[in-house]
Design an enzyme around this catalytic site. Structure first.
Site, PDB file in Angstrom:
ATOM      1  N   CYS A  52       9.493-126.841   4.617  1.00 61.95           N
ATOM      2  CA  CYS A  52      10.789-127.533   4.670  1.00 61.95           C
ATOM      3  C   CYS A  52      11.230-127.946   3.263  1.00 61.95           C
ATOM      4  O   CYS A  52      10.439-128.500   2.500  1.00 61.95           O
ATOM      5  CB  CYS A  52      10.693-128.762   5.574  1.00 61.95           C
ATOM      6  N   CYS A  56      10.903-135.689   2.418  1.00 61.37           N
ATOM      7  CA  CYS A  56      10.486-136.882   3.181  1.00 61.37           C
ATOM      8  C   CYS A  56       9.034-137.234   2.825  1.00 61.37           C
ATOM      9  O   CYS A  56       8.119-136.434   3.062  1.00 61.37           O
ATOM     10  CB  CYS A  56      10.620-136.623   4.677  1.00 61.37           C
ATOM     11  N   CYS A  59       5.967-136.643   5.223  1.00 61.78           N
ATOM     12  CA  CYS A  59       5.885-135.459   6.078  1.00 61.78           C
ATOM     13  C   CYS A  59       4.909-134.376   5.611  1.00 61.78           C
ATOM     14  O   CYS A  59       4.898-133.988   4.434  1.00 61.78           O
ATOM     15  CB  CYS A  59       7.268-134.851   6.251  1.00 61.78           C
ATOM     16  N   CYS A  96       9.921-131.407  23.942  1.00 60.95           N
ATOM     17  CA  CYS A  96      10.634-131.600  22.679  1.00 60.95           C
ATOM     18  C   CYS A  96      10.209-130.551  21.664  1.00 60.95           C
ATOM     19  O   CYS A  96       9.022-130.416  21.368  1.00 60.95           O
ATOM     20  CB  CYS A  96      10.318-132.970  22.097  1.00 60.95           C
ATOM     21  N   CYS A 128      14.518-131.515  24.689  1.00 61.29           N
ATOM     22  CA  CYS A 128      14.964-132.204  23.484  1.00 61.29           C
ATOM     23  C   CYS A 128      14.666-131.294  22.300  1.00 61.29           C
ATOM     24  O   CYS A 128      13.725-130.502  22.351  1.00 61.29           O
ATOM     25  CB  CYS A 128      14.214-133.530  23.335  1.00 61.29           C
ATOM     26  N   CYS A 188      18.208-139.301  20.774  1.00 56.61           N
ATOM     27  CA  CYS A 188      16.878-139.847  20.580  1.00 56.61           C
ATOM     28  C   CYS A 188      16.810-140.175  19.097  1.00 56.61           C
ATOM     29  O   CYS A 188      16.863-139.277  18.262  1.00 56.61           O
ATOM     30  CB  CYS A 188      15.832-138.802  20.956  1.00 56.61           C
ATOM     31  N   ARG A 260      10.032-145.401  23.014  1.00 54.83           N
ATOM     32  CA  ARG A 260       8.848-144.533  22.993  1.00 54.83           C
ATOM     33  C   ARG A 260       7.802-145.012  22.003  1.00 54.83           C
ATOM     34  O   ARG A 260       8.086-145.160  20.810  1.00 54.83           O
ATOM     35  CB  ARG A 260       9.263-143.085  22.681  1.00 54.83           C
TER      36      ARG A 260
END
Ligand code: SAM
Ligand code: DTB
Ligand code: SF4
Length: 322
Positions: A52, A56, A59, A96, A128, A188, A260
């Site tokens: 990616c 972040c 991550c 998801c 999701c 979400c 959650r």
């Protein structure tokens, strides 16, 4: 009564209440809006892993950090659908799919994701996806394919965001949430505790979520899973008390949303998880793996559900939100 006009001071006052009082108040509100003992089980699958371009700091999947993650291009439709069937057999009612993309590109990969959505939805599961930024057209295409919800986390406060991610802005994040909402998707959106943020940042994050109208239908509260090779590898994960406090505050602010207990659950003992449920968490990730890290073992969750007499929330039980 559901409120969208919370002030920052009100959120701070709730967040800072004595913990036991906060838990009991949240439990009372929980009973008013939800069937106690009913918990939603969601299963995650990383459909495209690693590589990616975003930075972040938490991550495993950013190209910027050497994390040893097994990079994988977009999975086949059949592999994903088989994994969804397995998730359903294990008791999940929401599936998801996560992709390590900065944004969706309207190409053959996106067509494949749409096909995954159609086929997983056809299994009778809520679907999701979390794919990064979206255009309005892409959001509509996902909705038409049968997507139930779009996950896009705010992660932390607007003011701390720049310490964690520099390759996009908080406004980008909020804009994608609006785009998904405008297409009729459930939202979400939640955050991560343990990024080195202050109490004020947590309060501000909860305030931002609780003043969205309508509230996100589901709000994941993640504990940082420290990943070797990332800038946050040595960060101390939040304590169970911090998790419970954030969950209970979220429950009081957004009474109808699913809260959650997301990443980091495997570090909690069964009794600590129960505390989170009493404080208002009513959704978990079920299955051996989150995206790239291990989740709570299936056998242990089965035992916990049995001991507590937990009833799984049926798929589409919250259709009133959609
Ligand atoms: N690339 C897309 C995006 O960022 O929106 C989708 C996938 S991304 C991995 C989904 C979410 O997982 C992030 O927004 C973050 O909240 C959460 N997450 C990622 N790594 C994590 C970690 N190490 N600990 C806790 N939560 C994490
Ligand atoms: C969310 O809030 N947490 C999930 C899901 N939404 C996409 C992701 C957790 C990821 C934990 C770290 C990993 O497995 O890589
Ligand atoms: Fe990419 Fe999402 Fe990981 Fe950020 S959180 S690096 S956008 S996969």
């Amino acid at each position: 009564m559901i409120r969208y006009d919370w002030t920052l001071a009100e959120v701070a006052e709730i967040y800072r209440r004595p913990l036991l009082n906060l838990i009991m108040e949240a439990a009372a509100v929980h009973r008013q809006f939800h069937i106690p003992g009913q918990i939603q089980a969601c299963t995650l699958l990383s459909i495209k892993t690693g590589g990616c371009p975003e930075d972040c700091a938490y991550c495993a999947q950013s190209v910027r950090y050497q994390t040893g993650v097994q990079v994988h291009r977009l999975l086949d439709v059949e592999t994903v659908v088989e994994s969804a069937r397995q998730a359903k057999r294990n008791g999940a009612t929401r599936f998801c799919m996560g992709a390590a993309w900065r944004e969706v590109r309207s190409n053959r990969d996106f067509e494949r994701v749409l096909e995954m959505v159609r086929q997983v939805r056809a299994l009778g599961l809520e679907v999701c996806a979390t794919l990064g930024m979206l255009t309005p057209q892409q959001a509509v295409a996902l909705k038409e394919a049968g997507l139930t919800a779009y996950n896009h986390n705010l992660d932390t406060s607007a003011s701390y965001y720049g310490e964690i991610i520099t390759t996009r802005t908080y406004e980008d994040r909020l804009r994608t949430l609006e785009v998904a909402r405008a297409a009729g998707l459930s939202l979400c959106s939640g955050g991560i505790l343990g990024l080195g943020e202050s109490e004020e940042d947590r309060i501000a994050l909860l305030h931002t979520l609780a003043t969205m109208q309508p509230h996100p239908e589901s709000v994941p509260i993640n504990a940082l899973v420290p990943i070797q090779g990332t800038p946050l590898e040595h960060q101390e994960p939040p304590s169970v008390w911090e998790m419970v406090r954030a969950i209970a505050t979220a429950r009081l602010l957004m009474p109808r949303s699913m809260i959650r207990l997301a990443a980091g659950r495997e570090r909690l003992s069964p009794a600590e998880q129960v505390l989170c449920f009493i404080a208002g968490a009513n959704s978990i990730f079920l299955g051996e793996k989150l995206l790239t890290t291990p989740n709570a073992p299936l056998g242990e969750d089965e035992k916990l559900f049995e001991i507590l007499g937990i009833q799984p929330l049926p798929a589409f039980a919250n259709a009133l939100h959609e």
